[in-house]
Scaffold this active site. Structure first.
Site, short mmCIF file in Angstrom:
data_model
loop_
_atom_site.label_atom_id
_atom_site.label_comp_id
_atom_site.label_asym_id
_atom_site.label_seq_id
_atom_site.Cartn_x
_atom_site.Cartn_y
_atom_site.Cartn_z
N GLU A 182 28.67 13.35 -53.70
CA GLU A 182 26.72 12.65 -52.50
C GLU A 182 26.22 12.58 -53.43
O GLU A 182 25.47 11.42 -53.47
CB GLU A 182 26.12 13.72 -51.91
CG GLU A 182 25.40 14.76 -53.29
CD GLU A 182 26.31 16.10 -53.05
OE1 GLU A 182 26.93 16.36 -52.96
OE2 GLU A 182 25.54 17.33 -53.80
N HIS A 195 30.07 17.59 -56.20
CA HIS A 195 28.82 16.81 -55.55
C HIS A 195 29.49 14.97 -55.03
O HIS A 195 29.12 15.09 -55.95
CB HIS A 195 27.87 17.33 -56.24
CG HIS A 195 26.85 18.31 -56.27
ND1 HIS A 195 26.57 19.18 -54.76
CD2 HIS A 195 27.59 20.10 -57.25
CE1 HIS A 195 26.04 19.85 -55.87
NE2 HIS A 195 26.62 20.99 -57.25
N CYS A 249 30.27 22.21 -52.64
CA CYS A 249 29.73 23.57 -54.09
C CYS A 249 29.55 25.02 -53.29
O CYS A 249 29.93 25.94 -53.05
CB CYS A 249 28.28 23.32 -54.59
SG CYS A 249 28.02 23.53 -56.68
N1 GLN Z 1 25.64 29.12 -56.44
C1 GLN Z 1 26.47 28.41 -57.30
C2 GLN Z 1 26.81 28.70 -58.63
O1 GLN Z 1 26.12 28.40 -59.57
C3 GLN Z 1 27.23 26.93 -56.47
C4 GLN Z 1 26.15 25.65 -57.28
C5 GLN Z 1 25.99 24.78 -56.17
O2 GLN Z 1 26.37 25.21 -54.63
N2 GLN Z 1 25.04 23.51 -56.37
O3 GLN Z 1 28.35 28.08 -58.31
#
Ligand code: GLN
Length: 565
Positions: free
Chosen positions: A518, A516, A390
């Site tokens: 994970e 994600h 992410c």
């Molecule tokens: N801050 C980034 C976004 O909102 C990444 C979010 C995250 O790592 N879950 O896109």
């Protein structure tokens, strides 16, 4: 309350102190009952007023666990999924905030017209209604409800009152309370002490609840005498006092509870007749691999901004346990605070010495971003296996833009709105979003994978579904320029609009994902990306060790060789 026939309720409460492992206890019991052939679901009730934990800082609450249907939930749901191998949903996590919101919404609609809306009966009735939701909608034999907080907290009283009333309504053969307490070991006296447990049960009795089973967390196993003493003073049969002492890995807890016959006691009390002998050989093998992997240990660096509080990365940590076992190695994590690398005196080479792979973690806000970029640059330039998740993926593209494509002030508009190269930008759908709660791109979305990519190598399929939690995305204006310099866009949304996976052509293993992974790694289904990353890190570790051996071999004796590298 309308209760579907035959669904049995188990409520897990906690006493004495927090962090005793109610989540692991619930997940382990659920897993054991499922292994005996029962259909089980687990839900978590949290006493706080936030509608969900999505608006809380990871320092307050740890990781926010996202379900397939896009709910932002408590991290205990991660344990339920990892142990039970069943997906949870929005209905699996209820907060007091959600209960109050629903009561207040009803009041505004006039549903209680003429009445004074009160905790008793309105809030309690609302909770009871919700308590049965999963039981009504699923085909279940057992519904386990974990109640957050510790007995004695003012906040959780309505949940306890609802549980008390429910037991009266549906009968003791259909609902039982398992109370998890703590039995401390006092070194000076060489003794396990039962008094805190007695007090905690007393407090539970004040709410009108007599626990049916006591699970006692302790450093050392509970003797028969201690169990007898606890039972005697807490009005519980000695056989219903179950020991849950510290284990080397949380995955051993189901095996421990099986030995303590917790599942059998529960089934007896709930008159659950249907059962088979559980086959836990796979689970035992897994635990064995976690504890004694054949191929030793590798070190992986985890760079993030909440590293002082590892609960913020719970699912990542657990995914490495799964992936380590799958590769027969122990993954030891070295945690790096991203912003430390922003100090010009910080020596990245030294920090990453002996590290065979680097993961850059998810996150929000600009603290530590420049440090993350430094870490990624080092991994890219030194051909160290790299995995970005992410925000980690977004930082990888910022680094690539700046240091490979020459876009010197490249950034995400989350951190710099005036960058000339906004390689990460707010998603179109996010531009009109004003409210913060539950408004990100959340939950499971499909992704198409390109053949001849590292992603395809690990997934071995073209269509995957992964869970998301973000507002920003890769800015497609820059795709061409990036591709020309060797970045591969190996995963996109089915219409090709959203970049989901990037990798580097000329690198040992450099994969970064917008989603994600994970959140989907389970004991029974290790996530392919984690498994692939650990495999690459293991090969890298073996390669460097071999290299060291080749150079130094003439000077080493055979015994020294075992520990070389
Ligand atoms: N801050 C980034 C976004 O909102 C990444 C979010 C995250 O790592 N879950 O896109």
């Amino acid at each position: 309350m309308a209760r579907p026939k035959n669904v049995k309720h188990i409520f897990v409460t906690g006493g004495v102190i927090s962090s005793l492992g109610k989540g692991i206890l619930s997940a382990s019991l659920g897993f054991l009952l499922k292994s005996r052939g029962l259909r089980v679901a687990i839900q978590k009730y949290d006493p706080y007023i936030n509608v969900d934990p999505g608006t809380m800082s990871p320092y307050q609450h740890g990781e926010v666990y996202v379900t397939d249907d896009g709910a932002e939930t408590d991290l205990d749901l991660g344990h339920y999924e990892r142990f039970l191998d069943e997906s949870t949903s929005q209905a699996s996590n209820l907060t007091m905030g959600r209960v109050y919101k629903s009561v207040i919404d009803k009041e505004r609609k006039g549903e209680y017209l003429g009445g004074t809306v009160q905790v008793v009966p309105h809030v309690i009735d609302e909770i009871k209604e919700k308590m049965g939701e999963l039981a009504r909608n699923g085909s279940l034999d057992v519904l386990i409800t974990e109640i957050g907080g510790t007995i004695g907290d003012i906040e959780s009283l309505p949940f306890l009152e609802a549980m008390r009333q429910l037991k009266l309504e549906i009968g003791e053969r259909n609902l039982l309370n398992i109370h998890l307490t703590y039995v401390p070991y006092i070194k000076a006296a060489c003794e396990l002490k039962t008094k805190p447990t007695q007090h905690s049960v007393k407090m539970l009795l004040e709410t009108g609840i007599q626990p049916d089973i006591l699970v006692c967390r302790s450093e050392k196993p509970l003797s028969k005498e201690i169990k007898g003493k606890v039972g005697h003073f807490c009005n519980v049969n000695e056989q219903d006092v179950v020991g849950m002492n510290d284990c080397e890995t949380i995955y051993e807890v189901p095996l421990l509870l099986l030995k303590e016959q917790l599942d059998l006691r529960v089934m007896k009390k709930l008159s659950l007749k249907k059962f088979r002998e559980p086959n836990l050989s796979y689970w035992r093998e897994f635990c064995d691999k976690v504890k004694h992997p054949k191929d030793g240990e590798i070190t992986i660096g985890l760079c993030g901004k909440y590293t002082e509080y590892p609960d913020a990365y719970k699912s990542i940590l657990e995914s490495f346990v799964h992936a380590g076992a799958a590769n027969d190695v122990k993954v030891s994590l070295r945690l790096f605070r991203a912003e430390d690398a922003e100090d010009p005196k910080f020596d990245l080479g030294k920090a990453l010495e002996g590290v065979s792979g680097l993961l850059v973690a998810p996150g929000f806000g600009d603290r530590g971003i420049e440090g993350k970029v430094q870490f990624i640059r080092y991994a890219r330039e030194n051909n160290i296996p790299f995995f970005g998740i992410c925000l980690g993926m977004q930082c990888a593209t910022i680094e690539f833009a700046r240091n490979v494509c020459g876009m010197t002030d490249a950034n995400s508009t989350e951190f710099n709105k005036r960058s000339r190269f906004p390689v990460i930008d707010l998603m179109e759908q996010q531009k009109k979003v004003k409210e913060k709660g539950g408004t990100m791109r959340l939950g499971s979305y499909p992704c198409i994978i390109r053949e001849e990519s590292k992603a395809y190598e690990v997934y071995r399929k073209f269509l995957i579904n992964e869970r998301h939690r973000h507002r920003y995305e890769f800015n497609n204006q820059f795709r061409k320029a990036f591709e020309e310099k060797g970045m591969i866009f190996s995963g996109t949304s089915p219409n090709g609009d959203l970049v989901e996976i990037v990798e580097l052509k000329d690198h040992r293993w450099f994969v970064a994902v917008q989603f994600h992974p994970e959140l989907k790694s389970r004991v029974q289904k290790v996530h392919p990306l984690f498994s692939g990353f650990v495999k690459a890190a293991k090969e890298f570790a073996q390669g460097t060790r071999q290299l060291t051996l080749e150079v130094e071999m003439p000077r080493l004796t055979s015994t020294e060789m075992d520990t070389a590298g």
